[in-house]
Design a protein around this motif. Sequence first.
Motif, PDB file in Angstrom:
ATOM      1  N   ASP A   1       1.026  -1.234  -0.114  1.00  0.00           N
ATOM      2  CA  ASP A   1      -0.026  -0.076  -0.008  1.00  0.00           C
ATOM      3  C   ASP A   1       0.711   1.331  -0.062  1.00  0.00           C
ATOM      4  N   TYR A   2       1.783   1.111   0.727  1.00  0.00           N
ATOM      5  CA  TYR A   2       2.899   2.461   0.628  1.00  0.00           C
ATOM      6  C   TYR A   2       3.440   2.597  -0.631  1.00  0.00           C
ATOM      7  N   ARG A   3       3.819   1.655  -1.379  1.00  0.00           N
ATOM      8  CA  ARG A   3       4.513   1.603  -2.734  1.00  0.00           C
ATOM      9  C   ARG A   3       3.503   2.397  -3.752  1.00  0.00           C
ATOM     10  N   LYS A   4       2.019   2.204  -3.364  1.00  0.00           N
ATOM     11  CA  LYS A   4       1.394   2.778  -4.501  1.00  0.00           C
ATOM     12  C   LYS A   4       1.476   4.228  -4.711  1.00  0.00           C
ATOM     13  N   GLU A   5       1.834   5.213  -3.450  1.00  0.00           N
ATOM     14  CA  GLU A   5       1.995   6.422  -3.682  1.00  0.00           C
ATOM     15  C   GLU A   5       3.530   6.897  -3.705  1.00  0.00           C
ATOM     16  N   ASN A   6       4.333   5.794  -3.266  1.00  0.00           N
ATOM     17  CA  ASN A   6       5.868   6.114  -3.329  1.00  0.00           C
ATOM     18  C   ASN A   6       6.530   4.643  -3.753  1.00  0.00           C
ATOM     19  N   LEU A   7       6.930   4.617  -5.025  1.00  0.00           N
ATOM     20  CA  LEU A   7       7.291   3.632  -5.599  1.00  0.00           C
ATOM     21  C   LEU A   7       8.665   3.011  -4.991  1.00  0.00           C
ATOM     22  N   PHE A   8       9.562   4.067  -4.482  1.00  0.00           N
ATOM     23  CA  PHE A   8      10.746   3.779  -3.790  1.00  0.00           C
ATOM     24  C   PHE A   8      10.563   3.684  -2.491  1.00  0.00           C
ATOM     25  N   TYR A   9       9.464   3.313  -1.530  1.00  0.00           N
ATOM     26  CA  TYR A   9       9.305   3.010  -0.222  1.00  0.00           C
ATOM     27  C   TYR A   9      10.041   1.623   0.273  1.00  0.00           C
ATOM     28  N   PRO A  10      10.934   1.667   1.206  1.00  0.00           N
ATOM     29  CA  PRO A  10      10.802   2.782   2.246  1.00  0.00           C
ATOM     30  C   PRO A  10      11.573   4.062   2.298  1.00  0.00           C
ATOM     31  N   PHE A  11      12.072   4.444   1.252  1.00  0.00           N
ATOM     32  CA  PHE A  11      12.980   5.570   1.080  1.00  0.00           C
ATOM     33  C   PHE A  11      11.932   6.518   0.628  1.00  0.00           C
ATOM     34  N   ALA A  12      12.140   7.859   0.860  1.00  0.00           N
ATOM     35  CA  ALA A  12      11.308   8.806   0.930  1.00  0.00           C
ATOM     36  C   ALA A  12      11.150   9.175  -0.624  1.00  0.00           C
ATOM     37  N   SER A  13      12.158   9.128  -1.292  1.00  0.00           N
ATOM     38  CA  SER A  13      12.167   9.466  -2.904  1.00  0.00           C
ATOM     39  C   SER A  13      13.080   8.844  -3.752  1.00  0.00           C
ATOM     40  N   ARG A  14      13.093   8.979  -5.020  1.00  0.00           N
ATOM     41  CA  ARG A  14      14.047   8.457  -5.681  1.00  0.00           C
ATOM     42  C   ARG A  14      15.378   8.743  -5.536  1.00  0.00           C
ATOM     43  N   GLU A  15      15.695  10.018  -5.120  1.00  0.00           N
ATOM     44  CA  GLU A  15      16.872  10.700  -4.646  1.00  0.00           C
ATOM     45  C   GLU A  15      17.368   9.990  -3.628  1.00  0.00           C
ATOM     46  N   GLU A  16      16.609   9.630  -2.535  1.00  0.00           N
ATOM     47  CA  GLU A  16      17.103   9.234  -1.551  1.00  0.00           C
ATOM     48  C   GLU A  16      17.458   7.631  -1.691  1.00  0.00           C
ATOM     49  N   TRP A  17      16.684   6.801  -2.617  1.00  0.00           N
ATOM     50  CA  TRP A  17      17.183   5.608  -2.938  1.00  0.00           C
ATOM     51  C   TRP A  17      18.318   5.710  -3.746  1.00  0.00           C
ATOM     52  N   GLU A  18      18.568   6.546  -4.397  1.00  0.00           N
ATOM     53  CA  GLU A  18      19.895   6.655  -5.301  1.00  0.00           C
ATOM     54  C   GLU A  18      21.214   7.109  -4.284  1.00  0.00           C
ATOM     55  N   VAL A  19      21.044   7.554  -3.277  1.00  0.00           N
ATOM     56  CA  VAL A  19      21.977   7.794  -2.174  1.00  0.00           C
ATOM     57  C   VAL A  19      22.539   6.529  -1.893  1.00  0.00           C
ATOM     58  N   ALA A  20      21.361   5.722  -1.378  1.00  0.00           N
ATOM     59  CA  ALA A  20      21.527   4.478  -0.601  1.00  0.00           C
ATOM     60  C   ALA A  20      22.127   3.425  -1.629  1.00  0.00           C
ATOM     61  N   ASP A  21      21.515   3.401  -2.970  1.00  0.00           N
ATOM     62  CA  ASP A  21      22.352   2.584  -4.002  1.00  0.00           C
ATOM     63  C   ASP A  21      23.686   2.914  -4.272  1.00  0.00           C
ATOM     64  N   PHE A  22      24.002   4.305  -4.195  1.00  0.00           N
ATOM     65  CA  PHE A  22      25.568   4.684  -4.261  1.00  0.00           C
ATOM     66  C   PHE A  22      26.185   4.286  -3.298  1.00  0.00           C
ATOM     67  N   LEU A  23      25.939   4.376  -1.936  1.00  0.00           N
ATOM     68  CA  LEU A  23      26.756   3.776  -0.882  1.00  0.00           C
ATOM     69  C   LEU A  23      26.586   2.479  -0.739  1.00  0.00           C
ATOM     70  N   LEU A  24      25.876   1.564  -1.461  1.00  0.00           N
ATOM     71  CA  LEU A  24      25.834   0.146  -1.182  1.00  0.00           C
ATOM     72  C   LEU A  24      27.062  -0.197  -2.075  1.00  0.00           C
ATOM     73  N   HIS A  25      27.020   0.250  -3.465  1.00  0.00           N
ATOM     74  CA  HIS A  25      27.879  -0.367  -4.311  1.00  0.00           C
ATOM     75  C   HIS A  25      29.181   0.535  -4.415  1.00  0.00           C
ATOM     76  N   SER A  26      29.584   1.260  -3.419  1.00  0.00           N
ATOM     77  CA  SER A  26      30.832   2.176  -3.256  1.00  0.00           C
ATOM     78  C   SER A  26      31.888   1.156  -2.525  1.00  0.00           C
ATOM     79  N   ALA A  27      33.215   1.688  -2.298  1.00  0.00           N
ATOM     80  CA  ALA A  27      34.081   1.083  -1.869  1.00  0.00           C
ATOM     81  C   ALA A  27      34.256   1.669  -0.357  1.00  0.00           C
ATOM     82  N   LEU A  28      33.343   2.400   0.175  1.00  0.00           N
ATOM     83  CA  LEU A  28      33.483   3.076   1.447  1.00  0.00           C
ATOM     84  C   LEU A  28      33.197   1.988   2.122  1.00  0.00           C
ATOM     85  N   SER A  29      34.098   2.259   3.573  1.00  0.00           N
ATOM     86  CA  SER A  29      33.700   1.306   4.823  1.00  0.00           C
ATOM     87  C   SER A  29      32.633   1.763   5.454  1.00  0.00           C
TER      88      SER A  29
END
Length: 365
Positions: free
Chosen positions: A46-74
């Motif tokens: 039901d939450y994804r009906k209004e926000n496709l990227f739930y539980p992230f607030a927006s696409r931009e927030e999801w992109e940040v999480a995706d970048f951190l996940l695939h980065s070489a940062l510790s």
Amino acid sequence: MDTNLDGDLAGNSPPTNEEWYEGAAKCYSQDSITFLDLFDADEHADYRKENLFYPFASREEWEVADFLLHSALSMAAINNFLQLSMTAAWLLHVYSEWLTGDAAWSIQDQLPQGAIVLGTMLSSDKTNVMTMTGARVAHLLLLGLANIRMCTHTKLSSKVFILAALLPIPQYLHPNQCMRGMLQDHLIHECLSIVLQSLMKAAKLGIMMSDPVGNIRHCFTPLAAYIVDTPKACMLACVQSKTSPFTLVSYLQFRDNFRHPARTCAITLEQLTSVDVDPNNLKAFFAACAEFQLNGVFTPFWKNWRFGDPVIFLTLEALHHWHKQFYDHNMQWCLVVLRVVEFDFRISILQPSQAIAISPMASPN
């Protein structure tokens, strides 16, 4: 109306240079349940009906999480990034300390305006008090404050815990071992009710206290965490051994593929109230409590502690939930599938991990 992977309508998508073979890969019908059907049927659909990227607030927030996940940062570098003021203000919610969690915010909503939450942390374990002179043992009760930053808590030199009491471990004369265990559990709860009475009163009514710079504040002391091993967690939650202290499940149901309802304080107290047997009749009361997988403690120490709920303040511990779970379950499964010789061989050829950080921009030479 079909949508593409970016969520745009097919009719409004920009023209591309892709050439499609017309008539190929025709869909004749839909058969059985697909992954997307299961994906759309979960509790967050039901939450994804209004926000496709739930539980992230927006696409931009999801992109940040995706970048951190695939980065070489510790993990340390990622934590430092998320703790930046600019990042914390931009993201929806950053969970790092106890005060940033939903439980602390829910408690704050129920307090008077201007009040401050001082999360109480407890820890206890059986310890030898004297070895050479009598071999005395007791449960050490340690007291800490959840408002202290986690990076300080993890340092032994910080001494963030203080000794609050020594809980006794007497020798009982009852011939039945179950009754002796029941008496010991009841004694621990009774001692905790006496020792922690002032904190319970402060959690209910509040207390005026001065902070380190001398400001007087209206403080409330809810129980934020009680750090114990799994057997002690069952004792504190007033359930029997081989029973989950977090859910209404016994060891016979541990293999179920769904989550059982949470064992909240309201459910436990309701079950104790429904037991129509005199608690002084140990055997009869224990037998009546066994129907609800209770251990026979009829006055839990958290009963009168405002906001005190074992589902919230009991925490997982590494020995039983990580190491023993791996040895008792994951490792045994591997031994059945691979056999002992093959399993030992595969473990022996694993390369030890090296604490070396390699920059993706570094030259291969």
